[in-house]
Design a protein around this motif. Structure first.
Motif, PDB file in Angstrom:
ATOM      1  N   GLN A  37       0.806  -1.206   0.000  1.00  0.00           N
ATOM      2  CA  GLN A  37       0.000   0.000   0.000  1.00  0.00           C
ATOM      3  C   GLN A  37       0.843   1.260   0.000  1.00  0.00           C
ATOM      4  OE1 GLN A  37       0.229  -2.154   2.441  1.00  0.00           O
ATOM      5  NE2 GLN A  37       0.570  -1.109   4.403  1.00  0.00           N
ATOM      6  N   TYR A  75      -4.361   2.539  -8.741  1.00  0.00           N
ATOM      7  CA  TYR A  75      -3.849   2.086  -7.452  1.00  0.00           C
ATOM      8  C   TYR A  75      -4.626   0.870  -6.952  1.00  0.00           C
ATOM      9  CZ  TYR A  75      -2.523   2.426  -2.490  1.00  0.00           C
ATOM     10  OH  TYR A  75      -2.073   2.164  -1.221  1.00  0.00           O
ATOM     11  N   ASN A  76      -5.937   0.913  -7.064  1.00  0.00           N
ATOM     12  CA  ASN A  76      -6.760  -0.211  -6.604  1.00  0.00           C
ATOM     13  C   ASN A  76      -6.497  -1.468  -7.419  1.00  0.00           C
ATOM     14  OD1 ASN A  76      -8.022   1.175  -4.533  1.00  0.00           O
ATOM     15  ND2 ASN A  76      -9.691   1.927  -5.823  1.00  0.00           N
ATOM     16  N   LEU A 121      -3.273  -2.927  -6.158  1.00  0.00           N
ATOM     17  CA  LEU A 121      -3.462  -3.576  -4.865  1.00  0.00           C
ATOM     18  C   LEU A 121      -4.162  -4.924  -5.022  1.00  0.00           C
ATOM     19  CD1 LEU A 121      -4.572  -0.661  -2.501  1.00  0.00           C
ATOM     20  CD2 LEU A 121      -2.486  -2.035  -2.308  1.00  0.00           C
ATOM     21  N   GLU A 170       2.803   8.593  -6.045  1.00  0.00           N
ATOM     22  CA  GLU A 170       3.183   8.782  -4.649  1.00  0.00           C
ATOM     23  C   GLU A 170       3.271  10.253  -4.296  1.00  0.00           C
ATOM     24  OE1 GLU A 170       6.573   7.046  -1.583  1.00  0.00           O
ATOM     25  OE2 GLU A 170       7.094   7.346  -3.683  1.00  0.00           O
TER      26      GLU A 170
END
Length: 560
Positions: free
Chosen positions: A462, A547-548, A551, A506
């Protein structure tokens, strides 16, 4: 004409079938039985590389120092002229500096931390040219008086082998990482004759997950590495222990709990000393205007001066570790040797000389445990077992805290010594030392190294996944924007609210949180005045979707 047509159609079908099978192997390799044969080949190659590296160190040590038994090098060095002991690490440092200067962009030796980074951020690949330079630098360092270990270089050598195979078969990230785990497991097991610990080290330290799809090929590779070791050296342990009692130590569990805390502190001090020494070396190098290639030689001067009086710091340190495990040292000797080994290891690492920290941490732990055991058994002789039990537990406790690997380190201590009867004492000490040390550093020596390079892996996927996405790969290009949206972006640019195309998510997501906008202009800077030129727009929702997805893919890999 019908027969040639049928043959051609058959060959075309075979070709397509092979292509489909190759694609399956590249993208879903770990779950295929065929992949296990590749794992076996990679494990064999990595095991042979570890064996060759170990043999090369022993051969060069024999030639440089003139000893017939490198396992007793510390004792033999006391018979050498002082100027020889002093000169050898200096010459070694000069050679290391020259290699790193010409073959690496930054004069830095690659080791386990770079393998962990490659697994997390580079689809299981590591640098090759810098890796070859690091292998040569570590070989010379360990052969000419450097006070470090061989497991770090061996792990990186194995990673280079798996990277070559991954590139050859054009493996995707999951397959590449699992091949990397196979190579690392085989290298560790071949180095220490520790098949169980080798497999768990790859999973616990390098891949940092215990997914089922990775387990079978990694175990196969680890077994191959162990076979290589046993064919060369026989089925023998690295250390031989004297007979120990196994009754009294159940009454000593509070003492082993306390030992774990002491070892955790010793491990933290060791890591802090290494990093402090590295920072100090950089400041001194800058202040003295010392060329980077001379830094290893400067460290060689300090190591040589120490080795004149205390040759126990030379090399891996297995001779001194064996003395601690067999109880053949005095209390003051154990304490002094801990201080000296931490100092010598810090000098070696700060000098950018190469090598790893695992073997030195074993030595530091065994000495710490022995010193603690001498005190404990002296205070409570009637309720105490042999103080060598404390040396064994201390060896595992310090190493586990440094590596951040309590499971594999506990097992490797058992496999190095062949003593499985004292498991409870070792496990208790290891658990407390690791728990304490992880609170005071970024979980381990390797992850703290990466944090110091602004590679944030300690907090998990994460945290580091955002750094893998460049804005230009997620943005909507200017050609896809409406005129109204382009005009809005131009106004945001005038207000100074924009992001560079080369930035990562980021750094960009905090800008969304702070500004409250739903999209940001993406620019490149051109011309002498670095005028921002609109390239597209990055939408907050697109960034979060990327991002999801990352992940979800990571979770699927780690739990598959």
């Amino acid at each position: 004409m019908a027969a040639p047509s049928r043959i051609g159609a058959h060959l075309n079908g075979v070709t397509q079938g092979l292509a489909r099978g190759w694609a399956v192997l590249r993208h879903r390799g770990p779950g295929q039985v065929q992949f296990w044969f590749i794992a076996l080949a990679v494990g064999t190659a990595a095991g042979l590389a570890a064996l060759i590296f170990r043999t090369a160190i022993e051969a060069l040590q024999t030639w440089v120092y003139g000893t017939e038994d490198v396992n007793l090098l510390a004792t033999f060095a006391t018979t050498l002229p002082w100027y020889s002991v002093m000169l050898i690490p200096i010459l070694g440092g000069l050679a290391v500096g020259a290699i790193l200067h010409f073959m690496t962009p930054d004069g830095r030796v690659r080791s386990v931390a770079d393998v962990i980074e490659g697994a997390a951020l580079n689809n299981g690949r590591v640098e090759k040219r810098a890796g070859i330079a690091s292998m040569l630098a570590s070989w010379i360092t360990l052969s000419t008086g450097g006070s470090s270990g061989r497991e770090g270089p061996v792990v990186h050598i194995a990673a280079m082998i798996s990277s070559w195979v991954s590139n050859l078969i054009r493996a995707d990230g999951i397959t590449g990482r699992d091949l990397l785990g196979c190579a690392v497991a085989a290298a560790v097991s071949a180095s220490f004759n520790a098949p169980i610990a080798g497999a768990l080290f790859a999973l616990e330290v390098v891949l940092r997950h215990f997914a089922v799809h990775a387990f079978a090929p990694i175990v196969i590779a680890s077994a191959a590495g162990t076979v290589i070791n046993r064919l060369a050296f026989g089925d023998v342990t690295e250390f031989r222990l004297p007979g120990t009692t196994v009754v009294e130590f159940y009454l000593e569990l509070p003492a082993f709990l306390l030992l774990g805390l002491v070892c955790g502190l010793v491990a933290v001090v060791t890591m802090k000393c290494i990093f402090w020494s590295d920072d100090l070396g950089t400041r001194l190098q800058t202040r003295l205007n010392l060329p980077l290639w001379l830094r290893p030689a400067a460290a060689g001067v300090l190591l040589g001066a120490l080795a004149i009086e205390f040759p126990h710091i030379i090399g891996v340190g297995y001779e001194t570790t064996s003395l601690a495990l067999t109880g053949n040292l005095l209390l003051w000797e154990a304490v002094v040797f801990v201080v000296l080994k931490v100092t010598a290891l810090s000098i070696t690492m700060a000098g950018r000389m190469g090598g790893g920290v695992f073997s030195p941490s074993l030595m530091i732990g065994a000495l710490t445990g022995m010193a603690f055991g001498l005190i404990a058994t002296g205070l409570f002789p009637e309720q105490s077992g042999a103080y060598t039990l404390y040396a064994l537990a201390g060896m595992g406790a310090v190493a586990a805290a440094v590596l951040g690997a309590p499971i594999s380190t506990t097992l490797i201590v058992f496999e190095l010594t062949g003593d499985w009867q004292t498991g409870l004492a070792v496990m208790v000490s290891v658990s407390l030392s690791t728990a304490l040390a992880s609170k005071l550093v970024h979980r381990s020596y390797f992850l703290t190294q990466l944090e110091r390079r602004n590679v944030h892996l300690a907090a998990g996927p994460q945290a580091y996944l955002l750094a893998m996405f460049r804005v230009q790969g997620v943005m909507r290009p200017v050609a896809d924007l409406s005129e109204e949206r382009i005009a809005s972006c131009e106004r945001l640019i005038e207000q100074g609210l924009f992001v560079n195309a080369t930035s990562t998510l980021e750094t960009v997501l905090p800008v969304f949180d702070k500004s409250g906008v739903s999209y940001l202009p993406v620019v490149t800077r051109t011309g002498e005045d670095k005028t921002p030129v609109l390239q597209g727009a990055l939408y907050h929702v697109d960034a979060l979707k990327a991002y999801n997805r990352a992940l979800a893919a990571t979770a699927a890999e780690e739990h598959g």
